[in-house]
Each structure stands twice: as C-alpha cells, then as structure tokens.
Motif scaffolding. Structure first.
Motif, short mmCIF file in Angstrom:
data_model
loop_
_atom_site.label_atom_id
_atom_site.label_comp_id
_atom_site.label_asym_id
_atom_site.label_seq_id
_atom_site.Cartn_x
_atom_site.Cartn_y
_atom_site.Cartn_z
N THR A 188 0.83 -1.20 0.00
CA THR A 188 0.00 0.00 0.00
C THR A 188 0.87 1.25 0.00
OG1 THR A 188 -0.08 -0.05 2.42
CG2 THR A 188 -1.84 -1.18 1.25
N ASP A 189 0.23 2.38 -0.34
CA ASP A 189 0.93 3.65 -0.31
C ASP A 189 1.14 4.11 1.13
OD1 ASP A 189 1.02 3.80 -3.06
OD2 ASP A 189 -0.86 4.92 -3.21
N LEU A 190 2.26 4.74 1.38
CA LEU A 190 2.62 5.24 2.70
C LEU A 190 1.88 6.54 2.98
CD1 LEU A 190 4.53 5.06 5.22
CD2 LEU A 190 6.13 6.49 3.91
N THR A 191 1.27 6.62 4.15
CA THR A 191 0.65 7.86 4.63
C THR A 191 1.56 8.48 5.68
OG1 THR A 191 -1.59 7.08 4.22
CG2 THR A 191 -1.34 8.85 5.81
N ASP A 230 2.80 8.71 -2.91
CA ASP A 230 2.91 7.64 -3.91
C ASP A 230 4.09 6.73 -3.60
OD1 ASP A 230 5.03 9.28 -4.50
OD2 ASP A 230 4.56 9.51 -6.63
N VAL A 231 4.59 6.84 -2.36
CA VAL A 231 5.69 5.99 -1.90
C VAL A 231 5.10 4.69 -1.35
CG1 VAL A 231 7.62 5.79 -0.29
CG2 VAL A 231 7.10 8.00 -1.36
N LYS A 232 5.55 3.56 -1.86
CA LYS A 232 5.04 2.30 -1.37
C LYS A 232 5.61 2.01 0.03
CE LYS A 232 2.60 1.45 -4.97
NZ LYS A 232 1.12 1.56 -4.86
N ALA A 233 4.72 1.58 0.93
CA ALA A 233 5.16 1.23 2.27
C ALA A 233 6.09 0.02 2.21
CB ALA A 233 3.96 0.92 3.16
#
Length: 468
Positions: A2-5, A80-83
C-alpha cells in the motif's frame, strides 16, 4: 504493498525529499521486562499492537528516488511511496527537510518504539516518529522535552485545553499484589517523563493526620506502609527544579481506616495543601500561568463545612466529590468542570475491547471543542475530559492491571497516530476543534523505559501552538 501515509503532527511544515529502499533483516525483541517476583512477565506493551516490527537495513540502498512532497502542519498526506514490505524484508529510508535542514528516519525501524529522526546537519528541531504498520502510516511528532514540556505553552491557556498524560493509582510502583500494582515507574520518574496528572488514594485515621497510600482496601506495598507526605516531597522536588510545570492531583479516601471525608479535608487543608506557594486550591480551573510550580487540587471527597468559607466563600479545591462510578461518559463537578470515562469493571478479558472503544470515543470528544481563548462572550474554560485507560478484575488474572495495559496502551498509541484529530476518523464521526486529548490516565507506562504513550499525548499540544 500500500501507499505510505505521513501525518505531520507538528507545528513545523515538512517536505519529503528523498526515498531510499534497503533489504531488511528482522531482529528479535530485546530488553529486560522483569517486574519483580509478584507480578507476571509480559514482553513489552507493543507486542499486542501493529506498531512497526523490528527490522534493520542491510547493505547499500537498492533504490533511490528524489521527491518533493509537502507535509503541512497537522496534515494527513497519502504519498505515492510504497510502504515497506510488511513481512520485514524491507526498510524504507525517508529524508525530510524543514527550514533548510534535513532529517532522516528508517521505516520500519530496528525498534518497536518511537524513533527520533536523525539530523543530517545542524538543524535546530527535534522530531519523533511512530510507524503503525497496520495503517502504513508514519506519524511525526515534535520531540518535546518531557521533563519540562509545559514551558512551550502560553500562560493564559486553561489547563483543560491541554493534552495531559496521567497515571492511575500513581504511587503504586512497589512490590504488591498484582491486582494492586498499577505502575512500573516511581513518582519522580513519571514526572521526569511528562506525567502531569496523579490519581492518589489515601487511608485516613480519625486521630492521626499521617495519610497511608492505598489502592482500594490494600496498602500499595507488601514491605511496609508508604505515606502521602513522602510522596509529596518527591513532587515538590520536581516542581522546584521545573518551575514551568504543574501537576493536577486527584485525591480520594479509600482503605480500611475509620476516618471520614470531612477529617481528610481538614488534614489536607491544615497540614498538606494550605501553602499557596505549593498548591492551587481555588475551586476553578486555573490557567497554566497561575498553576506553574504548583499542585492543583482535584478532590474526590467531601469537604468539612468549616472549609466552605475558603477563597471568599467558594470552598476549597476543585469539587468532583460526586464521582460517577464505572461510567462511559458522565459529567461531574457542577457546570462544566469534568466529563469522565472511567469504565473499570472487567468481567472477562474480552471486555478489554469495550474499554478500548470507550477510551477512543472519549479521546474524540476531547478533541471536538475549541478553546474559547480570546472570546469575551465565551465561558472561561472547557471542561476537563478525564479518560481512564485502566480497568481490573481482582478475581481474573487475565484482567489484572498490567495485562489490560498490554492491550489498551498500544491501541491508544495507534489511535493517536492514525485517527485522532482527523475529521471523520473518530468512532462517532465528531468534528475536530483543537484536537486536545484531555487528561489520559494510564497504567504501566515507563515499563523498560518505554514512554511512547506519554510522548504521543504530549505531542498533541503542538496543535495549540499553531494558535499562539
């Protein structure tokens, strides 16, 4: 993946500038979690949560990407950085910029606890991060000096507008019955690490003003009585060394002593709390400047009639003598003094889930109001939102205080990092005002030096600093 928050829960704008990816190597938990030969062994409060696993980076970065992602103050930014791979096979290294200076953190880290961001130059700021793997969320807090965190706040804020960490049965750190002991750290350690609300129970005799510290009917130590006056010496020593701070102290009569509330009230006024340089005993919520260097008296006992004339006939101490029992949300202390969540009766261990839900709901209530500072038509203060995370069942070892804390504390860390102060993310979909946490009253903080729950509560005061 998932995308990083990223939640920037500070009063300082940040910008994500660089993302690097490393192969990760899971590491085993470390640390000594011994609690003495009476209490049971547990393996650290975060083991029951989805806060980041222990992972360390291996070798050189296998991927590097320059980015420019602004992170506004108290913003919730989905990037848009993947976790990182949730199985512990990867570490993502993030580099942030603030005021021209750079800071770095690995996600996840080599520890389940919070991590101070590494300074890459001579930057003046200190930041602390908590990564919640279940939400793929990195929350960044200002790194408050926990021993004197109140010095960053304005004198004219009412205490009820602050996010205040507290402890339940605060002096119960001694060797005791496992259902009696509620704390891992002593009173001075709690103060040095940011605790600013004490819940204290005393046993009263009709013919002796020495007050014994108790929890319900039991003394707090199996090695001999512990006394209120000795605890106060530790409190005074801390406040003398940290004049920017204050401590709210809730006092209640318990134990097997034959003394009455009325006798206790006179003992406190005549021997303990009468010094106006040490205590704030007016029956109103003070502003921080009035309370610095003092103990604010919150009484859960009835006063003797002779004290009704104190403070111009207004009485002595903040009156919460009609304390609601085993409640999910009740008002006490007259108009606008306190709203309390103190559900504590655990019938079975699965009731801990109910306790967590009630605590989250009260955090949301506390975060909804906006402090009326500066509005002459508004009331002088908000109520205290008092939120007990503690509960117990003497007859069920799965519901002794440390077992409940092992589940409740990390759940509240996660809520404060993921959902608190975010519109539509609370359990009752309430609005968000100042995002205060209220007074959050905890058990078993400081175990093995772990003060992350306290740090997360204190961190929410940065929201007030945006209004200063």
């Amino acid at each position: 993946m998932t995308d990083l928050t990223i939640r920037n829960l500070t009063a300082t704008p940040l910008e994500l500038k660089l993302v690097e990816r490393f192969d990760g190597q899971p590491v085993k938990n470390g640390g000594d979690n011994r609690m003495g030969n009476i209490t049971s062994r547990i393996t650290g409060i975060f083991n029951s949560s989805s806060v980041a696993p222990n992972v360390t980076p291996q070798g050189d970065a296998r991927d590097r990407r320059d980015v420019s992602i602004p992170l506004p103050c108290f913003g919730n930014t989905t990037t848009d950085v993947k976790a990182a791979d949730p199985n512990g096979r990867e570490v993502v290294r993030l580099t942030f910029e603030s005021e021209g200076h750079r800071y770095e953190v690995d996600v996840p880290t080599s520890s389940r606890r919070s991590t101070v961001l590494k300074k890459l130059d001579d930057g003046p700021r200190e930041f602390t991060a908590v990564y919640v793997a279940s939400g793929s969320c990195l929350s960044i807090f200002s790194s408050a000096n926990l021993g004197s965190w109140m010095q960053e706040l304005r004198d004219d804020w009412p205490l009820s507008a602050l996010s205040i960490p507290g402890t339940h049965n605060s002096p119960t750190c001694h060797v005791a019955l496992p259902s009696v002991r509620c704390q891992a750290a002593n009173v001075r350690e709690q103060l040095d690490n940011g605790v600013r609300f004490f819940d204290v129970r005393v046993q009263t005799s009709p013919d002796n003003s020495d007050l014994i510290l108790v929890h319900s009917a039991f003394p707090i130590s199996l090695t001999g009585n512990k006394y209120f006056h000795d605890m106060l010496n530790d409190v005074y020593a801390f406040l003398d060394a940290n004049r920017s701070e204050t401590l709210i102290m809730s006092l209640k009569r318990e134990g097997t002593g034959k003394g009455t509330d009325q006798q206790l009230s006179k003992y406190l006024r005549d021997r303990y709390c009468g010094d106006g340089n040490r205590w704030f005993t007016e029956p109103r919520i003070p502003r921080l400047g009035e309370a610095r260097g003092k103990v604010v008296l919150l009484r859960r006992y009835g006063n003797d009639e002779s004290l009704n004339g104190e403070h111009g006939g207004r009485g002595f101490g903040l009156d919460t003598s009609e304390w609601p029992d085993n409640c999910d949300d009740k008002v006490t202390g007259g108009p606008g003094l306190a709203r309390v969540q103190d559900f504590y009766e655990m019938d079975q261990s699965h009731n801990i889930g109910k306790k967590i839900d009630l605590a989250r709901a009260h955090l949301e209530r506390a975060g909804e109001p906006t402090c009326p500072f500066g509005d002459p038509a508004a009331p002088d203060h908000l109520p205290f939102f008092v939120n007990f995370l503690s509960a117990s069942n003497f007859f069920n070892a799965n519901c002794w205080p440390e077992k409940i804390a092992a589940k409740v504390n990390p759940a509240i860390v996660e809520y404060l990092c993921l959902n608190h102060g975010e519109a539509g993310r609370g359990p009752n979909n309430l609005g968000v005002g100042d995002a205060c946490t209220g007074i959050v009253v905890t058990d078993w903080v400081g175990l093995g030096g772990d003060w992350d729950l306290i740090r997360c509560i204190v961190g929410w005061n940065a929201r007030l600093q945006l209004k200063q």
